[in-house]
Scaffold this active site. Structure first.
Site, PDB file in Angstrom:
ATOM      1  N   SER A 125       1.178  -1.160  -0.137  1.00 23.27           N
ATOM      2  CA  SER A 125      -0.170  -0.413   0.157  1.00 23.27           C
ATOM      3  C   SER A 125       1.009   1.501   0.175  1.00 23.27           C
ATOM      4  CB  SER A 125      -1.029  -0.278   1.025  1.00 23.27           C
ATOM      5  OG  SER A 125      -1.599   1.082   1.386  1.00 23.27           O
ATOM      6  N   TYR A 149      -1.671  -1.324  10.771  1.00 27.50           N
ATOM      7  CA  TYR A 149      -2.121  -1.868   9.763  1.00 27.50           C
ATOM      8  C   TYR A 149      -0.487  -1.390   8.784  1.00 27.50           C
ATOM      9  CZ  TYR A 149      -3.361  -1.655   5.192  1.00 27.50           C
ATOM     10  OH  TYR A 149      -3.528  -1.539   3.941  1.00 27.50           O
ATOM     11  N   LYS A 153       2.019  -4.113   6.451  1.00 28.58           N
ATOM     12  CA  LYS A 153       2.796  -3.684   5.207  1.00 28.58           C
ATOM     13  C   LYS A 153       4.218  -3.693   5.453  1.00 28.58           C
ATOM     14  CE  LYS A 153      -1.421  -4.685   3.530  1.00 28.58           C
ATOM     15  NZ  LYS A 153      -2.298  -5.723   2.454  1.00 28.58           N
TER      16      LYS A 153
HETATM   17  P1  NAD Z   1     -11.131  -6.654   1.216  1.00 27.08           P
HETATM   18  O1  NAD Z   1     -11.076  -7.204   2.784  1.00 27.08           O
HETATM   19  O2  NAD Z   1     -11.831  -7.087   0.202  1.00 27.08           O
HETATM   20  O3  NAD Z   1     -10.311  -8.178   0.804  1.00 27.08           O
HETATM   21  C1  NAD Z   1      -9.516  -9.394   1.944  1.00 27.08           C
HETATM   22  C2  NAD Z   1      -9.666 -10.390   2.151  1.00 27.08           C
HETATM   23  O4  NAD Z   1      -9.281 -11.570   2.892  1.00 27.08           O
HETATM   24  C3  NAD Z   1     -11.129 -10.267   2.294  1.00 27.08           C
HETATM   25  O5  NAD Z   1     -12.139 -11.208   1.146  1.00 27.08           O
HETATM   26  C4  NAD Z   1     -11.621 -11.384   3.687  1.00 27.08           C
HETATM   27  O6  NAD Z   1     -11.698 -12.200   3.819  1.00 27.08           O
HETATM   28  C5  NAD Z   1      -9.833 -11.991   3.855  1.00 27.08           C
HETATM   29  N1  NAD Z   1      -9.189 -12.342   4.601  1.00 27.08           N
HETATM   30  C6  NAD Z   1      -8.855 -11.574   5.542  1.00 27.08           C
HETATM   31  N2  NAD Z   1      -7.723 -12.478   5.968  1.00 27.08           N
HETATM   32  C7  NAD Z   1      -7.734 -13.517   5.918  1.00 27.08           C
HETATM   33  C8  NAD Z   1      -7.006 -14.326   5.914  1.00 27.08           C
HETATM   34  N3  NAD Z   1      -6.081 -14.602   7.510  1.00 27.08           N
HETATM   35  N4  NAD Z   1      -6.975 -15.693   5.669  1.00 27.08           N
HETATM   36  C9  NAD Z   1      -8.119 -16.112   4.750  1.00 27.08           C
HETATM   37  N5  NAD Z   1      -8.583 -14.593   3.861  1.00 27.08           N
HETATM   38  C10 NAD Z   1      -8.542 -13.828   4.438  1.00 27.08           C
HETATM   39  O7  NAD Z   1      -9.949  -5.893   0.850  1.00 27.08           O
HETATM   40  P2  NAD Z   1      -9.618  -5.246  -0.264  1.00 27.08           P
HETATM   41  O8  NAD Z   1     -10.116  -3.874  -0.696  1.00 27.08           O
HETATM   42  O9  NAD Z   1      -9.477  -6.036  -1.586  1.00 27.08           O
HETATM   43  O10 NAD Z   1      -7.544  -5.621  -0.042  1.00 27.08           O
HETATM   44  C11 NAD Z   1      -7.007  -7.001  -0.658  1.00 27.08           C
HETATM   45  C12 NAD Z   1      -5.825  -6.320  -0.113  1.00 27.08           C
HETATM   46  O11 NAD Z   1      -4.582  -4.814  -0.864  1.00 27.08           O
HETATM   47  C13 NAD Z   1      -5.439  -5.903   1.666  1.00 27.08           C
HETATM   48  O12 NAD Z   1      -3.951  -7.143   1.657  1.00 27.08           O
HETATM   49  C14 NAD Z   1      -4.970  -4.907   1.500  1.00 27.08           C
HETATM   50  O13 NAD Z   1      -4.608  -3.886   2.537  1.00 27.08           O
HETATM   51  C15 NAD Z   1      -4.480  -4.468   0.422  1.00 27.08           C
HETATM   52  N6  NAD Z   1      -5.485  -2.596   0.086  1.00 27.08           N
HETATM   53  C16 NAD Z   1      -6.128  -2.837   0.155  1.00 27.08           C
HETATM   54  C17 NAD Z   1      -5.667  -1.153  -0.189  1.00 27.08           C
HETATM   55  C18 NAD Z   1      -7.621  -0.610  -0.527  1.00 27.08           C
HETATM   56  O14 NAD Z   1      -7.470   0.354  -0.079  1.00 27.08           O
HETATM   57  N7  NAD Z   1      -8.852  -1.534  -1.000  1.00 27.08           N
HETATM   58  C19 NAD Z   1      -4.947   0.058  -0.064  1.00 27.08           C
HETATM   59  C20 NAD Z   1      -4.072  -0.595  -0.314  1.00 27.08           C
HETATM   60  C21 NAD Z   1      -3.429  -1.919   0.127  1.00 27.08           C
HETATM   61  C1  UD1 Z   2      -6.970   5.365   4.275  1.00 29.64           C
HETATM   62  C2  UD1 Z   2      -6.220   4.858   5.141  1.00 29.64           C
HETATM   63  C3  UD1 Z   2      -4.700   3.939   4.314  1.00 29.64           C
HETATM   64  C4  UD1 Z   2      -5.049   3.172   3.878  1.00 29.64           C
HETATM   65  C5  UD1 Z   2      -6.148   3.797   2.278  1.00 29.64           C
HETATM   66  C6  UD1 Z   2      -6.152   2.685   1.947  1.00 29.64           C
HETATM   67  C7  UD1 Z   2      -6.332   6.481   6.695  1.00 29.64           C
HETATM   68  C8  UD1 Z   2      -6.214   7.526   7.516  1.00 29.64           C
HETATM   69  N1  UD1 Z   2      -5.777   6.178   6.052  1.00 29.64           N
HETATM   70  O1  UD1 Z   2      -6.617   6.752   3.159  1.00 29.64           O
HETATM   71  O2  UD1 Z   2      -3.627   3.855   5.815  1.00 29.64           O
HETATM   72  O3  UD1 Z   2      -3.452   2.480   2.900  1.00 29.64           O
HETATM   73  O4  UD1 Z   2      -6.901   4.097   2.820  1.00 29.64           O
HETATM   74  O5  UD1 Z   2      -7.530   3.062   0.455  1.00 29.64           O
HETATM   75  O6  UD1 Z   2      -7.035   5.683   7.110  1.00 29.64           O
HETATM   76  N2  UD1 Z   2     -12.592  11.525   3.295  1.00 29.64           N
HETATM   77  C9  UD1 Z   2     -13.569  12.216   3.723  1.00 29.64           C
HETATM   78  N3  UD1 Z   2     -14.822  11.967   4.145  1.00 29.64           N
HETATM   79  C10 UD1 Z   2     -14.484  10.191   4.569  1.00 29.64           C
HETATM   80  C11 UD1 Z   2     -13.618   9.726   4.369  1.00 29.64           C
HETATM   81  C12 UD1 Z   2     -12.709   9.952   3.038  1.00 29.64           C
HETATM   82  O7  UD1 Z   2     -13.338  13.472   3.551  1.00 29.64           O
HETATM   83  O8  UD1 Z   2     -15.736   9.956   4.631  1.00 29.64           O
HETATM   84  C13 UD1 Z   2     -11.403  12.414   2.791  1.00 29.64           C
HETATM   85  C14 UD1 Z   2      -9.912  11.853   3.780  1.00 29.64           C
HETATM   86  O9  UD1 Z   2      -9.580  12.797   3.817  1.00 29.64           O
HETATM   87  C15 UD1 Z   2      -8.697  11.914   2.590  1.00 29.64           C
HETATM   88  C16 UD1 Z   2      -9.521  11.490   1.394  1.00 29.64           C
HETATM   89  O10 UD1 Z   2     -10.441  11.446   1.891  1.00 29.64           O
HETATM   90  O11 UD1 Z   2      -8.232  12.943   2.079  1.00 29.64           O
HETATM   91  C17 UD1 Z   2      -8.986  10.272   1.328  1.00 29.64           C
HETATM   92  O12 UD1 Z   2     -10.100   9.202   1.767  1.00 29.64           O
HETATM   93  P1  UD1 Z   2      -9.739   7.453   2.336  1.00 29.64           P
HETATM   94  O13 UD1 Z   2     -10.596   6.580   0.938  1.00 29.64           O
HETATM   95  O14 UD1 Z   2     -10.005   6.614   3.487  1.00 29.64           O
HETATM   96  O15 UD1 Z   2      -8.055   6.931   2.115  1.00 29.64           O
HETATM   97  P2  UD1 Z   2      -6.388   7.350   2.562  1.00 29.64           P
HETATM   98  O16 UD1 Z   2      -7.471   8.704   3.582  1.00 29.64           O
HETATM   99  O17 UD1 Z   2      -6.052   8.204   1.255  1.00 29.64           O
END
Ligand code: NAD
Ligand code: UD1
Length: 338
Positions: A125, A149, A153
């Site tokens: 991330s 979190y 990572k």
């Molecule tokens: P998500 O929660 O929708 O998907 C994660 C999946 O992993 C879920 O289906 C959950 O049931 C499963 N899971 C969790 N722990 C588990 C375990 N111990 N064993 C088996 N399954 C397990 O999340 P996502 O948004 O699809 O994210 C996927 C990955 O990407 C995560 O590792 C997350 O940290 C990373 N990531 C997500 C974002 C984001 O904003 N969505 C941003 C940066 C990184």
């Molecule tokens: C958040 C996480 C980050 C994670 C990422 C995954 C926090 C502090 N950071 O990032 O660690 O990797 O999600 O996608 O939680 N915002 C509003 N109102 C809302 C929600 C968000 O104004 O209800 C604003 C936030 O202040 C920010 C932007 O929207 O400026 C994006 O927010 P968000 O979607 O939560 O993502 P990140 O903060 O970038």
């Protein structure tokens, strides 16, 4: 046919990636404990691709489950999405995060080693850049974390780098996602967060369908063009393509490589709101509130390295993101529970 183990493949990014893999002729095998997902997603994938992916309900910390999977299929490579991602919850329950994310990754790596499978794409991330000194962010920026979190990572990234240094058979690609948003164009799969969404895009979409009253904009006094936070929002199908490209670009001297996965463009909260209103035709009421603790002003990627080394660039623009987000949310106002 290449067989790919997709941990967390029932989740938001995993399910979209599974669709892309299957459409490109890969055999996807999902291991997911459904902690943050719904088995209905498997039927939806079937509707899009015409086949259900293989699914094993289980935890990546369970060595028996992983041994069974690696023994039943000759897995060529692994994409590791499984993990927890709610920043606030990670501060309250750090052990849940270290156990799921770090222990889960170690358990997976040990199973891969036992079964001679040493290619892995890892979901990292942009949070690993902490509060960046400037934008755009390149992969060589200093790494830091401000919550469990993010720490989890960083720890996993460190473990992967150390393993690749110790044994050249390991091949790791760390994809550092910026802000994943949007949904598959069919409207059949998308993000379905539990409870009140933490992230901006699902929050806006739930206001638009009437599940929430208004958007709280967290701060309008940041040093950005309109004072609200700026992020690099990346379409989830572009992210799915990045995983495909990562799998295609493993090579013998690979080691451990990290890539930013974003668009290179930053949009403010208010710009996102306006773009969504335009695509959906809905008014989204909002109010300006205090800054959210831990938030940074601005984050967007420099994506030159992923272009050069894995031949990947984001192709979908903000209009496409908003169109697909609205298509998913309006067809599934209550997510997979509909
Ligand atoms: P998500 O929660 O929708 O998907 C994660 C999946 O992993 C879920 O289906 C959950 O049931 C499963 N899971 C969790 N722990 C588990 C375990 N111990 N064993 C088996 N399954 C397990 O999340 P996502 O948004 O699809 O994210 C996927 C990955 O990407 C995560 O590792 C997350 O940290 C990373 N990531 C997500 C974002 C984001 O904003 N969505 C941003 C940066 C990184
Ligand atoms: C958040 C996480 C980050 C994670 C990422 C995954 C926090 C502090 N950071 O990032 O660690 O990797 O999600 O996608 O939680 N915002 C509003 N109102 C809302 C929600 C968000 O104004 O209800 C604003 C936030 O202040 C920010 C932007 O929207 O400026 C994006 O927010 P968000 O979607 O939560 O993502 P990140 O903060 O970038």
């Amino acid at each position: 046919m290449k067989k790919v183990l997709v941990t967390g493949g029932a989740g938001y990014i995993g399910s979209h990636t599974v669709v892309t893999l299957m459409e490109r002729g890969y055999h996807a095998i999902i291991v997911d404990n459904l902690d943050n997902s719904n088995a209905e997603v498997l039927n939806r994938i079937n509707s899009i691709v015409g086949t259900k992916p293989d699914f094993i309900e289980g935890d990546v910390r369970d060595a028996d489950v992983l041994d069974r999977v690696f023994s039943s299929y000759e897995i060529d490579g692994v994409i590791h999405f499984a993990g927890l991602k709610a920043v606030g919850e990670s501060v309250e329950k750090p052990m849940r995060y270290y156990s799921n994310n770090v222990e889960g990754s170690i358990s997976l790596l040990k199973a891969m080693d036992r079964h001679d499978c040493r290619k892995l794409v890892f979901s990292s991330s942009s949070t690993v850049y902490g509060d960046p000194v400037r934008v755009p962010i390149t992969e060589d920026f200093p790494l830091s974390a401000t919550n469990p979190y993010g720490q989890s990572k960083l720890m996993i990234e460190t473990i992967l780098r150390d393993l690749a240094n110790a044994n050249s058979q390991w091949q790791f690609t760390l994809l550092r996602y910026f802000n994943p948003v949007g949904a598959h164009a069919s409207g059949l799969i998308g993000e379905d967060p539990n409870g009140i969404p933490n992230n901006l895009m699902p929050y806006i979409a739930q206001v638009a369908v009437g599940r929430l009253n208004k958007l709280n904009v967290f701060g309008d006094d940041y040093p950005t063009e309109d004072g609200t936070g700026v992020r690099d929002y990346i379409h989830v199908m572009d992210l799915a393509d990045a995983h495909m490209q990562a799998l295609l670009h493993f090579k013998p001297d690979h080691g451990c490589r990290a890539y930013n996965i974003g668009t290179g463009n930053g949009y403010s909260v208010l710009q996102m709101l306006q773009a969504f209103e335009k695509a959906s035709g809905k008014d989204v009421p909002y109010s300006i509130e205090a800054r959210r603790s831990g938030d940074i002003a601005e984050s967007y990627a420099n994506c030159e390295l992923s272009k050069q080394e894995i031949d990947w660039v984001a192709r979908r623009d903000l209009d496409q993101i908003m169109k697909d987000q609205w298509n998913w949310q309006s067809n599934n106002p209550n997510g997979y529970k509909d």
